[in-house]
Structure formats: structure tokens, C-alpha cells
Design an enzyme around this catalytic site. Structure first.
Site, PDB file in Angstrom:
ATOM      1  N   ARG A   1       3.815  -2.692  -5.896  1.00  0.00           N
ATOM      2  CA  ARG A   1       5.283  -2.549  -6.858  1.00  0.00           C
ATOM      3  C   ARG A   1       6.177  -1.618  -6.149  1.00  0.00           C
ATOM      4  NH1 ARG A   1       1.315  -1.293 -10.926  1.00  0.00           N
ATOM      5  NH2 ARG A   1       1.409   0.534 -10.108  1.00  0.00           N
TER       6      ARG A   1
ATOM      7  N   GLU B   1      -8.429  10.631  -8.942  1.00  0.00           N
ATOM      8  CA  GLU B   1      -9.318  11.180  -9.920  1.00  0.00           C
ATOM      9  C   GLU B   1     -10.852  11.245  -9.545  1.00  0.00           C
ATOM     10  OE1 GLU B   1      -7.573   9.946 -13.233  1.00  0.00           O
ATOM     11  OE2 GLU B   1      -8.669  11.465 -15.076  1.00  0.00           O
TER      12      GLU B   1
END
Ligand code: AMP
Length: 175
Positions: free
Chosen positions: A58, A95
Site C-alpha cells: 500500500r 508478532e
């Protein structure tokens, strides 16, 4: 312009508990898109920026607008294995597990000041990986820009010294 209204929020994407801020709804809204690009360019009007580095995927859309409108080079930071030439690589922690971004080494001209652009800053790990490559190449980070910031994920601790700029911040995981 109410940017918040133009941003689609999708709860539990890509996994339960994550509120996803989807900026593709800015691109389908010409008024919001124009506003976002104008605001982004305005932030750095007084600064010396020699080139833009846009982060897949993006970030590409915003970075391309910035580079085309201001007449400076655009360099892509891509996910591992996509760029055909000799690359600089930087891995960073997610994560769960890790990821790697690459930049064509020949594109990162030393001694330049680069503005790094992505759509959203969460922990700041992605942007820090790109900033590290810029510095490894002997260049400087002119700034870091994203439309959205999630300051509660403490990105100031990770990339605060690069003076990150965001157009809108969210302070919790509520829709
Ligand atoms: P980080 O490295 O933790 O700052 O994560 C930033 C990257 O992950 C950006 O490229 C974002 O597109 C994506 N990202 C992380 N969290 C979200 C979220 N809640 N909504 C949309 N994109 C996100």
C-alpha cells in the site's frame, strides 16, 4: 475532510482481535485521495528530500504519488524474492516469526536524503527495517510518513528519532 470517515475499519482481520484499518477506501474516494496526497506533500515542503522509498504494497500507491508530483526518484522496498537485481536485505520481527524487505542496492544512492512512506505505523518495525537499510547504504532518512498511526503500540520508541508524521492517529482498538 474527515479522514476517519474515509477509512474502512474491519474488525478481526486478518485474525481475531485485530482491527484492520483499510486505506483502500481512501483510493476509491477521489476527494479523500486528493486530500491525503496534498497533505503528505505539504508536510515536507520546507525539507530537503532527494528521493522516496515506498514500502510494499500500500505504500507504493502513496510513494508513487509523492515522487511523481515532486519530481524525485522513487525506490521500492519489496518483500523478499521479488526484486531481480542485487539487493540490500533487512529482516525484522513480527508478532509471530519474521519478515524480510529488500531494496535494489544500485537504487539507494549514498549521500541522499530519503523519505520513507507506508500506509500505517503500528510497532514501527517495518519502517525501522527500511530506515536501517538506508543508513547501511550510507544515506540519511529525511522522514517517515504514513496516513495512520497507532501510537498505543509504542512506535515512538522504535522510530521516534526519525520524526514520523501521520495524518490520523487511533488510540485503541475500537471501531
Ligand atoms: P509495524 O511494522 O508493526 O509498524 O506494522 C506496519 C505494517 O503492518 C504496515 O505495512 C501496515 O500495512 C500493516 N499493519 C499493521 N497493523 C495494521 C492494522 N491494524 N491495520 C492495517 N494494517 C496494519
Amino acid at each position: 475532510m474527515d479522514l476517519d470517515e474515509a477509512i474502512r475499519k474491519v474488525p478481526d482481520f486478518p485474525k481475531p482481535g485485530i482491527l484492520f484499518y483499510d486505506i483502500t477506501s481512501i483510493f476509491t474516494n477521489p476527494e479523500a485521495f486528493r486530500y491525503t496526497v496534498a497533505k503528505m506533500i505539504e508536510q515536507y515542503r520546507a525539507d530537503k528530500v532527494d528521493g522516496v522509498i515506498a514500502i510494499e504494497s500500500r505504500g507504493f500507491l502513496l510513494g508513487a504519488c509523492y515522487a511523481e508530483k515532486t519530481g524525485i526518484p522513487l525506490v521500492l522496498a519489496r518483500k523478499k524474492g521479488k526484486l531481480p537485481g542485487k539487493t540490500l536485505r533487512q529482516s525484522y520481527d513480527l508478532e509471530y516469526g519474521s519478515a524480510t524487505l529488500e531494496i535494489h542496492e544500485a537504487d539507494l544512492t549514498p549521500g541522499r536524503r530519503w523519505l520513507i512512506i507506508d500506509d500505517l505505523i503500528a510497532t514501527g518495525g517495518t519502517l525501522r527495517a527500511v530506515a536501517t537499510m538506508v543508513e547501511r547504504a550510507g544515506s540519511q532518512v529525511a522522514g517517515i510518513f504514513a496516513i495512520i498511526g497507532l501510537p498505543f503500540l509504542n512506535y515512538q520508541e522504535t522510530i521516534g528519532h526519525y520524526r514520523p508524521v501521520t495524518l490520523i492517529d487511533y488510540h485503541g482498538e475500537s471501531v
